[in-house]
Design an enzyme around this catalytic site. Structure first.
Site, PDB file in Angstrom:
ATOM      1  N   GLU A 383       0.782  -1.232   0.000  1.00  0.00           N
ATOM      2  CA  GLU A 383       0.000   0.000   0.000  1.00  0.00           C
ATOM      3  C   GLU A 383       0.811   1.277   0.000  1.00  0.00           C
ATOM      4  O   GLU A 383       0.291   2.344   0.343  1.00  0.00           O
ATOM      5  CB  GLU A 383      -0.903   0.020   1.236  1.00  0.00           C
ATOM      6  N   GLU A 417      -5.866  -2.380  -0.254  1.00  0.00           N
ATOM      7  CA  GLU A 417      -4.692  -1.512  -0.315  1.00  0.00           C
ATOM      8  C   GLU A 417      -5.079  -0.038  -0.287  1.00  0.00           C
ATOM      9  O   GLU A 417      -4.374   0.783   0.318  1.00  0.00           O
ATOM     10  CB  GLU A 417      -3.863  -1.828  -1.563  1.00  0.00           C
TER      11      GLU A 417
END
Length: 992
Positions: A383, A417
């Site tokens: 992420e 994410e």
């Protein structure tokens, strides 16, 4: 980071395992690594070795047998005195896992120069150099500086300061650096200064360094080699989470030590450089050989931890769009971009950002988002703020991804994410012991996002399938893993990597869902908005979250709790396992007890004495009742009583939002069974799922009789929900049952019983497969469950299943463009080979030779083991050990064959003459694994003795001792299964 494998996704490897796998490369680079681990230009390696400094010579991963170092608490001040030369350093801050709080990083000026060039025959490693200037604030007077560094060669180290307000470091004075050394076990670079830094002063640490970039390591800096537009190419990317930034640049590598970053990447002019922020500018630089390189600089990042620093250097193309004025780009191989493979993800990404911005009432703070699809990335996805990194298989749609769950998988992982942009990036846990605060909530909000865009998705059933089923199957009272761990429990950096597991992701998501359920969605979101706003660009602990929930609770009077939010939720996050809630419907009495694997009548030896504060949402005759709380070991709720003479029934744990299993007394189970046989649709789908899954788990672990669970299957002829059938089949037709030779007695009984009930759901889906398979694209639960339905129907010998397998296999073999539907492809390939001849087997071998994707090759490798012809399986194993005609590097073929129905006998005979070749090909540990596979049906000491004698000459002494204990465990389990199967057979006989 992306969700773990057991929920259908992937997780990263531990450092030690990766290093072990790279042993050959490390040996070749021994001379370089000796310096890499411990050398700094100021102190030559020979001097470090003389002083006995840790890390001065190459280390090796600690084995399981070696003791771990003793844990230490984090210091509050610098210890007196300085380290002295000798055979080793005295105890000091370098022995501790956590950095001392003497310095606070404020800003990094980071330059990285990886020597990646196009059109090369890339070696297993590349070199990179770098420079970093770290502006820090001193909090305690200290003449010793510690920061993280791993596998880096420190080439120079300087300290400047104190900095005057408004002036740069060039005008600051220089603090003498007397010594630089590495504490390798704790991954510290230690700077011994000639004078102390002063509290409140700002200083700049200036470090130059170099290191290695490994191919496909996927930790720190790594590079992929791949094919695009018919050419071999390479790209470089990073993975810093959780503790790999220190292998890329010296840094304060803890999540609470946030700072801003100015990042510069020097790269070959033919490549594009990406990082967290937009490109600020470019210039040219010549190296010592006169070659020209491009210098790309990027804008300053927000305050963020080191684990979010990201970069990529690639020859990729991209597609882009704008969402609320911010650019979104998806980068991928040029072939993939031209083919439109990134379009689905691109069109979904912007709306997910907008939905979460509105949901949390906090705008995404960065000016752009890049998402890059790597050819291979074992972490599945990461992420990083502004530069999200994905494995391309989880981001790009392929032309043949028509009847698969691929769109749903991409949507889930993108949602996860992007959810991290708030949970993790904007608000970061103070340390890794509370990692569930980001991973659990990101996992939970996947389902909110999916439900928003697909309102018809059965949210509860999908949460059960993706999240709850997996973790409840693994969790129990004696597992040494709570969701929130105490910091002092950690003694090694490697233990941080182990936190990326089912408990962090799935249990964390389940507890967030439970919290939402006993409050309400509005209060839940109000508390989270307050929490996110308060701790934006900062860090939080679990108690901070509870305080914000308590604030919201205290501001209203509709929701009343039996204790504080902290007391309630700590009872779930600070202890392992979960409770079994048992209701006696005759009296209304409820009790709780810890769930144990294999409950025993005498529990005096069990040490789990804590209770949970349990929210119980429930239904009576299909009508939702008021929430009640079980805040002690037992309580009586008269409203839950039912009579033996009425038609009432009660189910606890509405929508399975509570993280526990439910048991009933005999009358309670009887009432539910009667309702299922009378009108199953009166019980919601999620609760038919719950009853099956809870009952079989409780029976397997001695909480109820197996007959009680089997009684719940009588109604199944009327069950038309495939996800309920999936729960039945995974619990009833287990691998142990399928492969157990002792189960042959039960097979004809089970076949007759199940086929009579299964035929209706089979006809429904076999017709769809034959006539209009495309309609399954929007039926996520069917895509999840179809494989088990087909696998069971064919195993039970349903002729229509066998015939459909022949048809689909033949049609595909004759016209490969006619793809077998993905959800059932493994089953069809297996039975196509099992029902076929050498011709079908050879066809799969040729298909294997022409496939490049590892996943497809593994699928074909397993299918080829389904042959019923001993000579074909024998030839298959010969191919494997001679690596001819193909290497079969994706999996251990001998183990695959041994695990098949016919292959276990063939593999044993094969080992008689080929065990040395198998050992050389796959390692001696493979022989141990094969012993377990071949011996999976043993049930007597005589069988153990025979098996040990057979493998005796193949194994080392230590392996023989380990194997004996394991075989005894297998024997015990098989004896238990035998008893269980005998009772199942008797029940089936009575209920034909």
């Amino acid at each position: 980071m992306g969700p773990p494998s057991s929920s259908g996704f992937y997780v990263s490897r531990a450092v030690a395992v990766l290093l072990a796998g790279l042993a050959a490369a490390l040996l070749l680079a021994l001379a370089v690594l000796a310096a890499l681990y411990g050398r700094c230009a100021r102190v030559p390696p020979s001097e470090l070795l003389h002083r006995g400094v840790p890390g001065a010579a190459p280390s090796r991963p600690r084995t399981q047998e070696e003791p771990r170092p003793t844990g230490h608490t984090r210091p509050t001040r610098e210890p007196a005195g300085t380290a002295t030369p000798g055979n080793g350093r005295p105890p000091g801050p370098w022995d501790q896992l956590r950095l001392p709080p003497w310095l606070v990083p404020l800003h990094y000026e980071l330059e990285l120069w990886p020597r990646l060039r196009p059109n090369e025959s890339w070696a297993p490693t590349l070199t990179f150099t770098g420079r970093v200037n770290i502006t820090v604030r001193c909090t305690v007077a200290t003449a010793r500086l510690l920061l993280h560094s791993l596998f880096l060669e420190c080439e120079s180290a300087e300290v400047r300061g104190p900095l005057s307000s408004g002036t740069g470091d060039r005008t600051a004075g220089r603090v003498p650096v007397d010594d630089v050394w590495v504490a390798f076990d704790t991954q510290y670079l230690v700077l011994e200064l000639g004078s102390a830094l002063q509290p409140g002063g700002r200083y700049v640490l200036q470090l130059s360094f170099s290191g290695l970039v490994y191919q496909d390591l996927r930790e720190g800096l790594f590079f992929n080699v791949y094919t695009d537009q018919g050419e071999r190419r390479a790209l470089l990317a990073s993975q810093m989470e959780p503790t790999f930034a220190r292998s890329v640049f010296p840094c304060f590598d803890e999540p609470a030590l946030k700072a801003t970053f100015n990042i510069t990447i020097i790269h070959h002019p033919s490549y594009v450089a990406l990082s967290n922020m937009p490109k600020l500018g470019q210039s040219a630089r010549r190296d010592t050989n006169g070659s020209t390189w491009t210098v790309t600089t990027f804008s300053t990042t927000p305050h963020m931890p080191t684990y979010l620093v990201a970069l990529a250097v690639c020859d990729y193309a991209h597609v882009d769009r704008t969402e609320r004025g911010k650019e979104i780009r998806i980068w991928a191989r040029k072939d993939a971009i031209v083919n439109g493979n990134a379009d689905f993800a691109l069109n979904l990404t912007g709306p997910i950002f907008s939905f979460l911005e509105d949901l949390f009432n906090i705008s995404y703070p960065l000016p752009k988002t890049d998402i890059i699809a790597l050819p291979t990335f074992d972490n599945s996805a990461m992420e990083n703020w502004g530069l999200l990194i994905f494995d391309e298989s989880l981001l790009l749609m392929q032309p043949n991804d028509q009847v698969t769950d691929k769109k749903a998988v991409i949507a889930f992982i993108l949602s996860h994410e992007i959810g991290h942009q708030w949970f993790g990036n904007l608000v970061t846990m103070n340390w890794w012991n509370d990692i569930w605060l980001k991973e659990g909530f990101a996992s939970y909000f996947e389902f909110g996002v999916i439900n928003y865009f697909n309102p018809k998705f059965p949210r509860n059933e999908i949460f059960f399938s993706n999240i709850l089923h997996n973790v409840l199957s693994e969790d129990h009272a004696l597992v040494s893993r709570a969701v929130s761990m105490k910091v002092e429990n950690f003694t090694e950096t490697s233990e941080i990597n182990e936190l990326f597991d089912l408990f962090t992701y799935n249990k964390g998501a389940s507890l967030a869902r439970m919290l939402s359920s006993f409050l309400n969605e509005n209060l839940f979101l109000s508390a989270l908005k307050s929490y996110l706003k308060t701790f934006s660009y900062s860090n939080a602990e679990q108690d901070d979250l509870w305080r914000h929930f308590q604030m919201v609770i205290d501001d209203q009077n509709k929701i009343l709790l039996p204790a504080t939010v902290k007391s309630i939720m700590d009872s779930w996050t600070h202890q392992s396992g979960f409770p079994v809630i048992t209701l006696n419907v005759s009296t209304g009495a409820i009790k709780q007890e810890p769930f144990y694997l294999g409950k025993v009548k005498n529990e005096t030896l069990l040490t789990h004495n804590d209770t949970w504060i349990v929210p119980i949402l429930w239904i009576k005759n299909g009508i939702t009742q008021s929430l009640v709380w079980l805040d002690k070991s037992s309580k009586i709720f008269p409203e839950m009583q039912v009579s033996a003479y009425d038609h009432d029934w009660v189910i606890l744990n509405l929508n399975m939002t509570g993280y526990y299993r439910v048991n009933y007394d005999t009358l309670g189970w009887k009432k539910l069974n009667q309702q299922l046989e009378k009108d199953p649709k009166a019980i919601p789908v999620i609760h038919r799922l719950q009853l099956i899954d809870d009952a079989f788990s409780l029976s397997k672990n001695n909480y109820i009789e197996i007959e009680t669970a089997l009684d719940l299957t009588k109604y199944l002829a009327e069950e038309d929900e495939i996800i309920v059938w999936y729960a039945v089949l995974v619990n009833l037709v287990t691998k142990d049952l399928v492969f157990d030779a002792n189960s042959y007695d039960i097979y004809p009984l089970l076949k007759k019983y199940l086929l009579k009930r299964l035929i209706s759901i089979w006809n429904m889906y076999s017709t769809v497969i034959r006539e209009n398979v495309a309609v399954l694209q929007d039926d996520y639960l069917a895509l999840v469950a179809l494989e088990k339905l087909f696998e069971t129907a064919c195993w039970l010998g349903l002729e229509d299943c066998l015939q459909l397998s022949r048809e689909l296999f033949k049609n595909w073999a004759n016209h490969p463009e006619n793809e077998i539907p993905s959800p059932i492809k493994s089953v069809i390939l297996c039975y196509g080979v099992a029902l076929g001849s050498e011709e079908e087997w050879d066809f799969l071998l040729n298909m294997y030779a022409n496939k490049t994707k590892e996943e497809e090759r593994i699928q074909l490798a397993y299918a080829m083991s389904c042959s019923k012809d001993p000579w074909i399986l024998n030839r298959y194993m010969e191919y494997a050990i001679t690596a001819s005609p193909f290497a079969f590097n994706e999996t251990n073929i001998i183990e695959v064959v041994a695990a098949s129905e016919v292959g276990r006998y063939i593999a044993k005979d094969f080992l008689v003459n080929n065990w040395q070749a198998v050992s050389e090909r796959y390692g001696t540990q493979s022989l141990v694994t094969l012993m377990y596979i071949i011996g999976r049906t043993i049930s007597t000491d005589l069988q153990i003795t025979e098996l040990q004698q057979f493998f005796g000459n193949m194994l080392e002494e230590q392996q023989r001792l380990t194997v004996h204990a394991k075989l005894q465990t297998i024997k015990k389990k098989n004896l238990e299964n035998k008893t269980r199967n005998m009772r199942m057979a008797a029940w089936l006989w009575r209920n034909m």
